[in-house]
Design an enzyme around this catalytic site. Structure first.
Site, PDB file in Angstrom:
ATOM      1  N   ARG A 164       0.849  -1.196   0.000  1.00 46.94           N
ATOM      2  CA  ARG A 164       0.000   0.000   0.000  1.00 46.94           C
ATOM      3  C   ARG A 164       0.879   1.239   0.000  1.00 46.94           C
ATOM      4  O   ARG A 164       1.844   1.324   0.764  1.00 46.94           O
ATOM      5  CB  ARG A 164      -0.933  -0.009   1.206  1.00 46.94           C
ATOM      6  CG  ARG A 164      -1.868  -1.208   1.172  1.00 46.94           C
ATOM      7  CD  ARG A 164      -2.765  -1.311   2.372  1.00 46.94           C
ATOM      8  NE  ARG A 164      -3.579  -2.514   2.283  1.00 46.94           N
ATOM      9  CZ  ARG A 164      -4.416  -2.924   3.209  1.00 46.94           C
ATOM     10  NH1 ARG A 164      -4.563  -2.213   4.323  1.00 46.94           N
ATOM     11  NH2 ARG A 164      -5.114  -4.034   3.064  1.00 46.94           N
ATOM     12  N   HIS A 179     -14.912 -10.825   5.462  1.00 47.04           N
ATOM     13  CA  HIS A 179     -13.479 -10.520   5.426  1.00 47.04           C
ATOM     14  C   HIS A 179     -12.963 -10.511   6.865  1.00 47.04           C
ATOM     15  O   HIS A 179     -13.590  -9.916   7.741  1.00 47.04           O
ATOM     16  CB  HIS A 179     -13.215  -9.140   4.830  1.00 47.04           C
ATOM     17  CG  HIS A 179     -13.751  -8.928   3.454  1.00 47.04           C
ATOM     18  ND1 HIS A 179     -12.942  -8.771   2.357  1.00 47.04           N
ATOM     19  CD2 HIS A 179     -15.025  -8.824   2.998  1.00 47.04           C
ATOM     20  CE1 HIS A 179     -13.686  -8.566   1.282  1.00 47.04           C
ATOM     21  NE2 HIS A 179     -14.963  -8.589   1.651  1.00 47.04           N
TER      22      HIS A 179
END
Length: 674
Positions: free
Chosen positions: A386, A535
């Protein structure tokens, strides 16, 4: 209390003989709407108010904001050309931003703090004044360009950023003047308030550090100097906080990572990209291996996915629409050209993956699925990347390359509630196994400006998470608008040994991605139905969890995680073979033991390995060799002498084998030997 019309809140406080000094001193009042008001405030009609003491969170916040004004006054006293930014209270302190010709030095901070103490002692009054108009504000603040920008922001819209609300807020534009004992205005600042009555109500403060900060948080704007400080209702509370800060500094995982040779951030690799050294690698392996074992026991299936993918995958998942700013730039690959340079095969964009979930959708979709397979729990230690901005990167807790312990559970709607409850129980139990015990939960709900999917699925998902969270018995704190674009989440917030909260596990319910990837299962009646996707990241990332545990244990990891669990220290060279035989036995039982055969004296060896926070030291001299024994030495300096080798080996096996998180001492190991 009731404040009669035309009477100041301060008058009522004095008439009630409420404290004006110390931790219980009344600094402001709270009206019926929950708004904090200066003691100089006089309502137009009789109003019920609540007195707010200095030692409350609200009282401290007012003290800290007043201290920020004191800092700004001191800066402009000593640096006359300084221009003012904003100065809000923050958790445990305050800051103020300044545009100055050169960065502040440590000596400048000392001088500023000295000047602040002089100003505080002088007892200046904080006096609120309403500006007649925007034009009047512009005229008064003509020499303060950043304040003028806030005034213009106010004139354009009533909506202001939370960091700027203390400057303009809603309602009138107001200035707080600092008035000396002779009644003269000696300084002033655009501010919504409220403030303490006068500067002597700021009894204890300290400036802590300076950092660079962009005006209004935008890197395209001017870089300013941000001075941080802390302020409290008493000197004792300040001293207590400063000791806490010192302990936090001693526990800083970046410092301990270097001192204990666990990890580093080589400049050649890049910002936010750690490398783990052998000792750090052992801790990381132990963390991962235990997690794998627990996941296997819980019925998870292990998968693996590549680090990069074609852009089409993230176009389908929506990440390129919603998350592109957090991704590394594309790599354009696979283009082919002929001898004349003409393109014969177009290239494609590839991206480093920021998430594992789209890959797991492809694994699910790779063949038909029956309801009998659900819930299907897929698990991966998946490396993701990221693009965190350089000012955000921080040690292991905010990195650019990380490994997530990522799981995605596909289930039928009827299974959702039971799966969420068991999943939350699994997460909390596993975090407790690593030594974290103090938790609360946070429920993040939809951001109405950034979401996909229909209202009903969001409602069902949110309520399912709420019910599962409430059934845990833990405190549930709302986080309005904090959900991901595809679904709400519950996050586990864990408190460390210093009482700081860290976001650990997250559990998200997702109706949207199964739709985008056309995921199906065959129901008992033969129809094709859509699964729900959950998730779940348990640690968040291995790197971040490593950093949190390092600070939680101050580098003194539990013996089962410690890179070196036992070190043998001989009193003389002739005692080395005895300890090497103990080492052979322990290593044969999976226990990591070294024997220090260096030329250092015994006391130095003890000091070195205690500094390295080894949980067990085994000492051996002539009497130990004759008796077939060893002596235990622990990190706290306590010792147990003459323990038979067989008993010592058994105690170590039991202690490490049950993953005991307590630090070994004479007292608790003696109980183990009994």
């Amino acid at each position: 209390m009731k404040v009669p019309a035309g009477t100041t809140a301060g008058d009522v406080v004095r008439q009630a003989e409420l404290p004006s000094q110390g931790e219980d001193a009344i600094v402001v009042v709270r009206d019926a709407d929950g708004e904090l008001r200066d003691l100089a405030w006089a309502p137009e009609s009789d109003t019920e108010v609540e007195a707010v003491a200095a030692g409350t969170e609200a009282g401290r916040s007012v003290i800290r904001h007043s201290a920020a004004h004191l800092l700004a006054q001191a800066v402009q006293d000593l640096f006359s050309d300084a221009k003012l930014g904003i100065g809000p209270p923050v958790k445990d302190g305050f800051y103020y931003d300044f545009d100055v010709e050169r960065p502040f030095t440590p000596e400048d901070l000392q001088a500023l703090e000295k000047r602040m103490k002089q100003l505080a002692k002088s007892g200046q009054k904080f006096s609120r004044r309403t500006l007649d108009s925007i034009e009047a504000a512009r005229e008064e603040l003509a020499d303060e360009p950043y304040k003028l920008e806030l005034v213009d922001l106010k004139s354009d819209s009533e909506e202001v950023d939370t960091s700027e609300v203390m400057e303009v807020g809603a309602g009138d534009l107001t200035v707080y003047d600092n008035v000396d004992r002779h009644g003269e205005v000696v300084w002033g600042d655009l501010c919504r308030g409220p403030h303490v009555p006068h500067t002597r109500f700021i009894p204890a403060f300290k400036l802590t550090r300076v950092a660079a900060a962009y005006w209004r948080g935008d890197q395209n704007n001017q870089q300013l100097q941000r001075v941080y400080g802390t302020a409290w209702e008493s000197k004792d509370k300040l001293d207590e906080h400063l000791e806490w800060l010192a302990e936090a500094e001693r526990r800083d995982h970046r410092r301990l990572g270097a001192e204990l040779d666990l990890f580093s951030f080589p400049e050649e690799v890049g910002s936010g990209l750690p490398v783990f050294h052998p000792k750090g690698g052992i801790i990381r392996r132990e963390m991962e291996d235990y997690s794998r074992r627990r996941h296997e026991e819980a019925g998870y299936e292990f998968v693996n996915s590549p680090h990069i993918t074609k852009s089409a995958l993230f176009e389908t998942s929506g990440h390129l629409s919603w998350y592109k700013d957090g991704m590394f730039p594309a790599m354009h690959l696979d283009e082919e050209r002929n001898a004349d340079g003409e393109i014969t095969k177009p290239g494609q964009d590839y991206y480093l993956k920021p998430m594992n979930c789209p890959f797991h959708n492809l694994i699910y979709r790779s063949r038909g699925r029956s309801y009998r397979e659900l819930p299907l729990r897929l698990f991966e230690f998946g490396s993701v990347y990221r693009y965190e901005k350089s000012g955000v990167v921080h040690g292991l807790t905010r990195v650019r390359g990380m490994t997530q312990d990522d799981a995605h559970i596909y289930c039928m709607p009827a299974q959702l509630q039971d799966e969420l409850k068991s999943l939350l129980e699994f997460v909390l139990d596993l975090l407790r196994d690593y030594g974290l015990e103090d938790f609360y939960l946070e429920l993040s709900t939809r951001n109405d400006e950034k979401y996909v999917g229909d209202d009903e699925s969001w409602r069902i998902a949110t309520e399912a998470l709420r019910e599962a969270a409430e059934s845990s018995g833990l405190e549930l704190v709302p986080d309005p608008g904090g959900a991901a674009f595809y679904g709400p989440k519950v996050s586990v917030q864990a408190k460390d040994a210093l009482g700081r909260s860290w976001q650990m596990s997250t559990i998200q319910v997702d109706y949207h991605l199964p739709e985008l990837f056309d995921l199906e299962f065959t129901a008992p009646d033969g129809s094709k139905q859509r699964p729900i996707k959950i998730h779940r990241a348990l640690f968040g990332s291995i790197e971040r969890f490593f950093g949190v545990l390092t600070e939680h244990y101050a580098g003194a990891f539990p013996a089962w995680l410690a890179p070196v669990q036992v070190v043998g220290i001989p009193i003389a060279d002739e005692h080395v073979p005895h300890l090497q035989q103990v080492q052979k036995t322990l290593r044969g039982n999976g226990i990591r033991m070294d024997v220090d055969v260096s030329d250092d004296r015994m006391q130095k060896k003890i000091r070195n390995h205690t500094t390295q926070k080894v949980p067990f030291l085994l000492l051996a001299g002539g009497k130990d060799v004759e008796a077939g024994a060893v002596s235990f030495r622990f990190r706290d300096g306590t010792q147990i002498n003459g323990v038979p080798v067989e008993s010592a080996v058994g105690a170590l096996q039991r202690w490490i084998g049950r993953r005991e998180n307590a630090s070994p001492t004479e007292e608790n190991v003696q109980a183990e030997l009994a």
